[in-house]
Structures are given as structure tokens and as C-alpha cells.
Design an enzyme around this catalytic site. Structure first.
Site, PDB file in Angstrom:
ATOM      1  N   GLY A 124     -30.616  23.163  28.163  1.00  0.00           N
ATOM      2  CA  GLY A 124     -31.415  22.577  27.091  1.00  0.00           C
ATOM      3  C   GLY A 124     -32.155  23.653  26.321  1.00  0.00           C
ATOM      4  O   GLY A 124     -32.276  24.791  26.784  1.00  0.00           O
TER       5      GLY A 124
ATOM      6  N   CYS B 248     -28.372  26.350  33.668  1.00  0.00           N
ATOM      7  CA  CYS B 248     -29.240  26.999  32.683  1.00  0.00           C
ATOM      8  C   CYS B 248     -30.672  26.464  32.814  1.00  0.00           C
ATOM      9  O   CYS B 248     -31.370  26.777  33.759  1.00  0.00           O
ATOM     10  CB  CYS B 248     -28.655  26.800  31.272  1.00  0.00           C
ATOM     11  SG  CYS B 248     -29.309  27.946  30.047  1.00  0.00           S
ATOM     12  N   TYR B 249     -31.134  25.620  31.890  1.00  0.00           N
ATOM     13  CA  TYR B 249     -32.469  25.022  31.978  1.00  0.00           C
ATOM     14  C   TYR B 249     -32.628  24.262  33.292  1.00  0.00           C
ATOM     15  O   TYR B 249     -33.694  24.259  33.899  1.00  0.00           O
ATOM     16  CB  TYR B 249     -32.678  24.084  30.782  1.00  0.00           C
ATOM     17  CG  TYR B 249     -34.041  23.444  30.707  1.00  0.00           C
ATOM     18  CD1 TYR B 249     -35.124  24.143  30.177  1.00  0.00           C
ATOM     19  CD2 TYR B 249     -34.257  22.143  31.149  1.00  0.00           C
ATOM     20  CE1 TYR B 249     -36.380  23.562  30.099  1.00  0.00           C
ATOM     21  CE2 TYR B 249     -35.509  21.557  31.081  1.00  0.00           C
ATOM     22  CZ  TYR B 249     -36.565  22.265  30.556  1.00  0.00           C
ATOM     23  OH  TYR B 249     -37.819  21.697  30.480  1.00  0.00           O
TER      24      TYR B 249
ATOM     25  N   HIS C  81     -23.012  28.839  31.958  1.00  0.00           N
ATOM     26  CA  HIS C  81     -22.404  27.527  31.685  1.00  0.00           C
ATOM     27  C   HIS C  81     -21.002  27.448  32.297  1.00  0.00           C
ATOM     28  O   HIS C  81     -20.029  27.882  31.679  1.00  0.00           O
ATOM     29  CB  HIS C  81     -22.330  27.281  30.181  1.00  0.00           C
ATOM     30  CG  HIS C  81     -23.670  27.090  29.540  1.00  0.00           C
ATOM     31  ND1 HIS C  81     -24.289  25.867  29.490  1.00  0.00           N
ATOM     32  CD2 HIS C  81     -24.519  27.967  28.965  1.00  0.00           C
ATOM     33  CE1 HIS C  81     -25.470  25.997  28.895  1.00  0.00           C
ATOM     34  NE2 HIS C  81     -25.631  27.262  28.568  1.00  0.00           N
TER      35      HIS C  81
ATOM     36  N   GLU D  70     -19.192  24.915  32.544  1.00  0.00           N
ATOM     37  CA  GLU D  70     -18.414  23.837  31.930  1.00  0.00           C
ATOM     38  C   GLU D  70     -17.581  24.278  30.739  1.00  0.00           C
ATOM     39  O   GLU D  70     -16.699  23.529  30.286  1.00  0.00           O
ATOM     40  CB  GLU D  70     -19.354  22.693  31.494  1.00  0.00           C
ATOM     41  CG  GLU D  70     -20.272  22.998  30.305  1.00  0.00           C
ATOM     42  CD  GLU D  70     -21.569  23.685  30.683  1.00  0.00           C
ATOM     43  OE1 GLU D  70     -22.523  23.620  29.893  1.00  0.00           O
ATOM     44  OE2 GLU D  70     -21.637  24.306  31.774  1.00  0.00           O
TER      45      GLU D  70
ATOM     46  N   SER E 150      -9.425  12.597   4.982  1.00  0.00           N
ATOM     47  CA  SER E 150      -9.358  13.958   4.432  1.00  0.00           C
ATOM     48  C   SER E 150      -7.949  14.528   4.532  1.00  0.00           C
ATOM     49  O   SER E 150      -7.591  15.442   3.805  1.00  0.00           O
ATOM     50  CB  SER E 150     -10.326  14.870   5.191  1.00  0.00           C
ATOM     51  OG  SER E 150      -9.883  15.052   6.524  1.00  0.00           O
TER      52      SER E 150
ATOM     53  N   ASP F 259      -8.390  14.518  12.561  1.00  0.00           N
ATOM     54  CA  ASP F 259      -9.350  13.507  13.012  1.00  0.00           C
ATOM     55  C   ASP F 259      -9.234  12.221  12.188  1.00  0.00           C
ATOM     56  O   ASP F 259      -9.082  11.124  12.738  1.00  0.00           O
ATOM     57  CB  ASP F 259     -10.784  14.034  12.917  1.00  0.00           C
ATOM     58  CG  ASP F 259     -10.963  15.349  13.653  1.00  0.00           C
ATOM     59  OD1 ASP F 259     -10.161  15.637  14.559  1.00  0.00           O
ATOM     60  OD2 ASP F 259     -11.903  16.101  13.315  1.00  0.00           O
TER      61      ASP F 259
ATOM     62  N   LYS G  69     -11.669  17.635  20.232  1.00  0.00           N
ATOM     63  CA  LYS G  69     -10.531  17.921  19.352  1.00  0.00           C
ATOM     64  C   LYS G  69      -9.186  17.887  20.075  1.00  0.00           C
ATOM     65  O   LYS G  69      -8.227  17.288  19.583  1.00  0.00           O
ATOM     66  CB  LYS G  69     -10.737  19.288  18.691  1.00  0.00           C
ATOM     67  CG  LYS G  69      -9.646  19.699  17.727  1.00  0.00           C
ATOM     68  CD  LYS G  69      -9.651  18.852  16.454  1.00  0.00           C
ATOM     69  CE  LYS G  69     -10.817  19.192  15.567  1.00  0.00           C
ATOM     70  NZ  LYS G  69     -10.750  18.469  14.275  1.00  0.00           N
TER      71      LYS G  69
ATOM     72  N   ASP H 285     -29.136  27.171  23.020  1.00  0.00           N
ATOM     73  CA  ASP H 285     -29.053  25.742  22.724  1.00  0.00           C
ATOM     74  C   ASP H 285     -29.850  25.331  21.486  1.00  0.00           C
ATOM     75  O   ASP H 285     -30.037  24.145  21.234  1.00  0.00           O
ATOM     76  CB  ASP H 285     -29.494  24.890  23.922  1.00  0.00           C
ATOM     77  CG  ASP H 285     -28.403  24.802  24.978  1.00  0.00           C
ATOM     78  OD1 ASP H 285     -27.256  24.524  24.606  1.00  0.00           O
ATOM     79  OD2 ASP H 285     -28.699  25.025  26.159  1.00  0.00           O
TER      80      ASP H 285
ATOM     81  N   LYS I 294     -18.661  32.174  19.775  1.00  0.00           N
ATOM     82  CA  LYS I 294     -19.578  31.026  19.684  1.00  0.00           C
ATOM     83  C   LYS I 294     -19.981  30.625  21.093  1.00  0.00           C
ATOM     84  O   LYS I 294     -19.117  30.179  21.853  1.00  0.00           O
ATOM     85  CB  LYS I 294     -18.906  29.848  18.993  1.00  0.00           C
ATOM     86  CG  LYS I 294     -19.798  28.597  18.907  1.00  0.00           C
ATOM     87  CD  LYS I 294     -19.084  27.432  18.264  1.00  0.00           C
ATOM     88  CE  LYS I 294     -19.997  26.217  18.174  1.00  0.00           C
ATOM     89  NZ  LYS I 294     -19.330  25.051  17.551  1.00  0.00           N
TER      90      LYS I 294
END
Length: 692
Positions: free
Chosen positions: A76, A103-104, A189, A191, A243, A247, A415, A521, A684
Site C-alpha cells: 500500500g 511490502c506494507y 512483490h 505476485e 476503438s 478490449d 489483458k 504504490d 514499470k
């Protein structure tokens, strides 16, 4: 659009119509506001273990009564020592359930048992090698060194009584455990894909530590989506904004399968920010799929679009102001909000032109889970920090959603899951595997600015960058900033930095623009660091520096390599840049050239997305001649990911051939008005996929 009858209540734990949840033996994920909270849920379910996301403040007795087998606490954006730190029930650690704090979550656990947490000078945002105790049950079967994603500024200072350190990143605690009580905490992390063996860590926790059964299989998601659409829409009509990306195409295909053909109105709105020939190719591709599309040319409406905004960031009253028109707006968040709200306004005009009754029409969107998480929508997370407002999750869209007017059958999908669903629906591979292209299009790939971004830390940060890229010489001249640099990196990293800076002649400098990032975060609007080289780029060294620099300089969230001769005089001002037809035309051509080369090279399948960005930077001007800044520079942002929540740039000579990148650079430089071409080296986090 007016409200249609139907239940509009949204719950983090699922739609109310699903009925009571059977959570015996499931894992509960307590949401502390992590950008990756939903990714934890997805990773657990991939291992065939049922999981539910609940708020962090869920009482311990409720967790025990519902029969959850184990607890995972997400990361968080808050600090555990802050006055406004979110409340939680400390009894969650003493009810006999195995707990994994991420993490947090680890910092919470450490604090509850008497440990301390402090904000240190060192931030870690990116992929780092950590040492792990592989005799610990959480890390059983792993190597002693593992690559993981770290995103934090706070660190454990004193380890809680009864706990031992099970992982370290240099001298920073990266993991703690009390194996007897089955309490584990990790600062990184597990995950996300960037933690290379995170799946095995989660598997160890779920099966070896918590004793989960692994017999939970999610029901056919296509059937669930179709059933949801039928129940909500009934005999009404649905307007879907299409678009042409994967998606919205999958969303439309689902609607077509669930409803009668005359109920679905597919509209492609050309907002003036599409790629070269994009609208025509979208229309042709969808007609081949049997989807009739109404194309609306609304470029003029978007260029002159406005929206209502708070009086100021500090103003908490309901008072609003009218924004500038989009073609005069530089603020990235305001641009996104104007575009999102203009989409809805144009959709309402379409409804009026077709003589439809607004109260009988729903708005359908191909909104995905990451969109909602990054926009801090309560559908995805009750605590997440806003990273950027997605055009399909603006305040107006949220109001329509609250009123029950929006259908988003993919809101719980990522995605790669959407692509799999598209294949299940029989969509052709060229549609399913298309690179994502944002709804706002090229509008968010132009860095608009009317003045340079230069804060009071500009000069000092530039001095730190000089020390970093000339480290081998800097260590011979003691300096207070040198000690600051050394305190941020390990001995091994210092050795690598010595080697790089003694072998390569590099220059590093701040660029007077800012881009959006995600650090700890939280959203950051920070500087871009440019690196140029006297010699040909040595990509592995540049990638190393791109990971190191944002960690030492918290005001930097992105690092780029500047092609061409070594930059002697970095730009200190900018070329005034807005969303005008000339500016968009320049970017449209650069984007077209780069993507044609990528497709022809055969490398497109290795790259998940490749935004091409236009920046207001004019290099190579003689400051003595006081030449005005009138050119702009282009950035190539290759991005490799499976979940779009984390990712890495493609390294030339590794994931993409260097000659392909150089061909893009040479062809883009031929476009009139282009000063230089840059290559984004940032993962990222700390940089987002898009620059705005």
C-alpha cells in the site's frame, strides 16, 4: 443517459447477485491499497486456490468465522508510522491463521510485534537481486540469490521479537519470519512477473505453509460474462464504444453473442487522435467479423472539448470550474478527463441522432481491471492510490456507473485473460494479439507544456547525476553528494558502477519535463533523466544505470538514452506544445514509421506495446546565440509485460535487434521538426507504460 432498472451496487468481493460466498478453505487478501492487489488475487487463483479481496480493516473474528484458511496482506502507499495510516485489527496475526504480509503488510506485521520501521534515504523502485534464506519454508527450493521487484521508501529498522531475517537487499531487510506462528513478511512483490520466482514463493505459502487444497477451478468465464450481460440488459439496447483494440472488440463480441443483433449499437468515435489510417482499418477489420460499426468523426468536438474540474487541488467544496479547451490544456490528468467526458457527450449525441430513448440504453466499455486499479476505482480497490485517470474511469463515467448505466463485462479481467477470452470467442489472432492502443490515442503521447519543469532541486539532482556517470573519477574527489550516492548502493553495485564509468564516456542530465510514474504504490510526476554517450550505446550498462538512478534520486522516475552525438548542452527550456493538428501530424508520422519497421522486422510478437512519444525538447542549440526552442524530440518506449501492471523495456540486442531500433531512429529523424530520438530504458515501476 438515464438510469435503467437494475441493481447497481458494486462490492469488492463480487456482485451481490452471486449470492453468499463459500469461503471455507479460501485465502483472504486484505487490501491495503496496493497497485498490485488484484494481481495477488489473480496469482492465487492461477494456483487453483479460491481467494477473496476484503478491506484491510476487516475484523479478525469475521475472517475466522468465514473459515478462511490463510491471510495475505497487500502492499500500500501509506507509512505505518503516519497519523493517517489505515486502521487494521492486530488480532489478524494471533487467530492462528498463516499470514503473508507483502511490502506494507510486512511493515504492519513487524510493528505489531514490537519492531520498528523508518523512512530511509534509499528508495528501491525496480528489480533488484536479494539474498534469501532458502532453508525457510517460504523460500524452499529457491536459489540463495533471487531477482525481485521492490517499491518502497520505508524499511524495517529493528526486527520484531520472535522474528528472524529471511531475505536482504544489501543492508535493507527484505523478508522476516516467525515460522512457529506461520507469520511471514516480504518487502518485495512476489505476485508480479518481475519477481522471477514469485509464483514458487506463493505456491510454498499456499500449499506447504497454509495447507490449501488447490481444487478451486473458476467457472467458464465466457458463460459468466454472457449471463451477466443478459441479466442486466434484458430487452434494452447497448451502445458500445469501439476503438478497435482487443478490449473493446472482445467486449463487443461478447455483447453480440449474449444479445440480439439489433440490441447492440457499435460506435467507433474518431477523436482526431487516432494513428495513421487507424479508423479505416478498424472499420474494415470489424466488418469482417460481422460487426456493423457506425463511424463518427468527432475530431473538432474533442479538440474544443471541456469538462468541469475542482476549483483547485486544495479546494474540497463542491464548487467547479470549466477547464480550458483540450487543444490548450497541458495538465495530463485534465486532458484525460476532458477526453473521457467528451466520449460520453458524443455517445449521447449518437443516441439522440438515432432517436433512441436514453433511459433504455446502456453504455458498454471494455474496461479492464488494471484500468480501475490505476484510476483508484472502488470496484477494484478501496484503498489504491490514483496513478492516472483512465479515460473510461473519469468522474462522469463513475457517476453513470453508480446509476447503473454502464456495462463492463471485462472489469475483472487482465489483458492476457482478455486475449484468451477473445480466442475462445473465435476472434482472429491478428485482432487478439494487437498491441494495445489507449482510448485517448495520441493525445496522451504528446507531452504538452508551455513552460519548462524546473524545481529547486534541479541543480543538485544534476550534480548527483554527474557523480554517478563519472563515478570512477568522482571517488577520488571527496564530496558530500558522493557520500549520499555511496549510501544508496551496495558494495557490489559500486564495483559495477566503477567498471561502467571507467570504460564508457557518459553524460547524464535532467530534462525540463515531467512524466507520470508509480513509486511506492503512489503516483509521481517527476523528472526524466537523459543519458548520452560518446561511443555506441552499451545497453546492459545503460539498463543498470536506469535501475540505479531513480533509486538514488527520488525526483526521477524515468531514464532515457539520447541517440546521436554526446549532448554537451542539455535543453533548459521547451518548445511550447499543445494538441494542435501540426503537432499531432508529426507524432502520427513518427508512430507510423516506427510501427511499420517493427512489424517488418518480425519483432512485434516479442514486444507487448510500443508507445511513441513526442516531447517538447529541442537539443543542440547554441546557448550563446539564444536560438529559440522550436523543434521537438521523439521517444521510443518498448514495453514487455504479461499483466500490464509491471514490465520491462526491451533491451536492444536481447529482446529486440539493435539494427531495428537504429532503423527506427534514422527514419524518425528524417521527419521535419524532429530534433533528437530517445529510447526509454525504464521498467514499470518506477515509470508507467505511458508517459502521461
Amino acid at each position: 443517459m438515464a438510469l435503467c432498472n437494475g441493481d447497481t451496487k458494486q462490492e469488492i468481493t463480487g456482485d451481490p447477485k452471486d449470492g453468499p460466498r463459500h469461503t471455507e478453505g479460501a485465502v483472504v487478501i486484505l487490501d491495503a491499497g496496493a497497485q498490485y492487489g488484484k494481481v495477488i488475487d489473480r496469482r492465487v487463483r492461477e494456483l487453483f486456490v479460491q481467494s477473496e479481496i476484503l478491506p484491510l480493516d476487516t475484523p479478525a473474528f469475521a475472517i475466522r468465522e468465514q473459515g478462511f484458511r490463510a491471510i495475505i496482506i497487500s502492499g500500500g502507499p501509506n507509512s505505518v508510522y503516519a497519523e493517517d495510516a489505515p486502521w487494521f485489527d492486530p488480532a489478524i496475526f494471533t487467530i492462528g491463521k498463516p499470514v503473508l504480509g507483502i511490502c506494507y503488510g510486512m511493515q504492519m506485521m513487524n510493528k505489531v510485534f514490537g519492531g520498528t520501521v523508518h523512512r530511509k534515504n534509499v528508495r528501491e523502485d525496480g528489480v533488484f537481486s536479494i539474498s534469501v534464506d532458502n532453508s525457510c519454508s517460504l523460500f524452499r527450493g529457491l536459489q540463495k540469490e533471487e531477482l525481485v521487484l521492490l517499491t518502497h521508501g520505508d524499511s524495517v529498522d529493528k526486527v520484531a521479537d520472535g522474528f528472524k531475517v529471511i531475505a536482504q537487499s544489501g543492508n535493507i531487510v527484505a523478508g522476516i519470519a516467525n515460522e512457529q506462528k506461520k507469520l511471514f513478511g516480504v518487502q518485495f512483490h512476489p505476485e508480479v512477473d518481475l519477481t522471477e520466482r514469485g509464483r514458487e514463493m506463493l505456491k510454498n505459502f499456499l500449499f506447504e505453509i497454509a495447507g490449501c487444497s488447490g481444487d478451486f477451478t473458476v467457472q467458464n468465464r465466457e458463460e459468466a460474462c454472457i449471463q451477466e450481460i443478459k441479466e442486466k440488459v434484458n430487452n434494452s439496447k447497448v451502445l458500445v464504444l469501439l476503438s478497435g483494440g482487443v478490449d473493446s472488440t472482445v467486449c463487443t463480441a461478447l455483447l453480440n453473442k449474449a444479445l440480439n443483433q439489433d440490441q447492440v449499437i457499435a460506435v467507433h468515435i474518431d477523436n482526431g487522435f487516432m494513428r495513421k489510417r487507424e479508423s479505416k482499418s478498424v472499420e474494415e477489420a470489424l466488418k469482417k467479423l460481422g460487426i456493423n460499426v457506425k463511424v463518427v468523426n468527432a475530431a473538432h468536438t474533442f479538440y474544443n472539448g471541456t469538462t468541469t474540474l475542482p476549483i483547485s487541488d486544495e479546494d474540497r467544496t463542491p464548487r467547479k470550474r470549466i477547464s480550458k479547451t483540450l487543444n490548450m490544456t497541458t495538465n495530463p490528468e485534465e486532458k484525460r478527463k476532458i477526453i473521457g467526458d467528451t466520449f460520453v457527450k458524443v455517445a449521447n449525441e449518437v443516441i439522440g441522432e438515432m432517436n433512441l430513448k436514453p433511459e433504455e440504453v446502456y453504455l458498454a466499455q471494455g474496461t479492464l481491471r488494471p484500468d480501475l486499479i490505476e484510476s483508484a476505482s472502488t470496484i477494484a480497490s478501496s484503498k489504491a492510490e490514483v496513478i492516472k485517470t483512465h479515460h473510461n474511469d473519469t468522474e462522469l463515467i463513475r457517476r453513470l456507473r453508480d446509476e447503473g448505466k454502464v456495462i463492463e463485462p471485462l472489469k475483472d479481467f487482465h489483458k492476457d485473460e482478455v486475449r484468451a477470452l477473445g480466442r475462445e470467442l473465435g476472434l482472429p489472432e491478428d485482432i487478439v494479439s494487437r498491441h494495445p492502443f489507449p482510448g485517448p490515442g495520441l493525445a496522451i503521447r504528446v507531452i504538452c507544456a508551455d513552460e519548462p519543469y524546473v524545481c529547486k532541486d534541479f541543480a543538485e539532482t544534476n550534480n548527483i547525476l554527474k557523480i554517478v556517470v563519472d563515478f570512477s573519477a568522482s571517488v577520488k574527489k571527496p564530496h558530500t553528494l558522493l557520500q549520499r550516492v555511496k549510501s544508496c548502493i551496495s558494495d557490489e553495485e559500486q564495483e559495477t558502477l566503477m567498471q561502467i564509468t571507467s570504460q564508457h564516456s557518459l553524460n547524464a542530465f535532467l530534462l525540463p519535463i515531467k512524466t507520470v510514474g508509480v513509486q511506492g504504490d503512489c503516483r509521481s510526476y517527476s523528472y526524466v533523466c537523459g543519458i548520452s554517450s560518446k561511443d555506441s550505446p552499451h545497453w546492459e550498462s545503460l539498463m543498470f544505470l536506469s535501475r540505479l538512478i531513480p533509486r538514488m534520486c527520488h525526483s526521477i522516475n524515468r531514464v532515457v538514452y539520447v541517440f546521436g552525438p554526446q549532448v554537451k548542452e542539455p535543453p533548459t527550456d521547451i518548445t511550447p506544445t499543445f494538441l494542435t493538428t501540426g503537432v499531432l501530424g508529426t507524432l502520427r508520422q513518427a508512430d507510423f514509421v516506427a510501427h511499420v519497421i517493427l512489424r517488418e522486422s518480425g519483432c512485434a510478437g516479442k514486444i507487448s506495446q510500443m508507445p511513441v512519444i513526442l516531447t517538447p525538447l529541442h537539443f543542440d542549440r547554441d546557448p550563446l546565440q539564444k536560438q529559440p526552442s522550436c523543434r521537438r524530440s521523439v521517444v521510443i518506449r518498448t514495453f514487455i509485460t504479461s499483466d500490464f501492471m509491471t514490465g520491462i523495456p526491451a533491451t536492444p540486442n536481447n529482446q529486440i535487434a539493435e539494427e531495428v531500433v537504429l532503423k527506427m531512429v534514422n527514419e524518425i529523424k528524417k521527419i521535419p521538426g524532429i530534433s533528437r530520438v530517445m529510447y526509454d530504458l525504464t521498467s514499470k515501476p518506477p515509470g508507467t507504460t505511458e508517459w502521461e
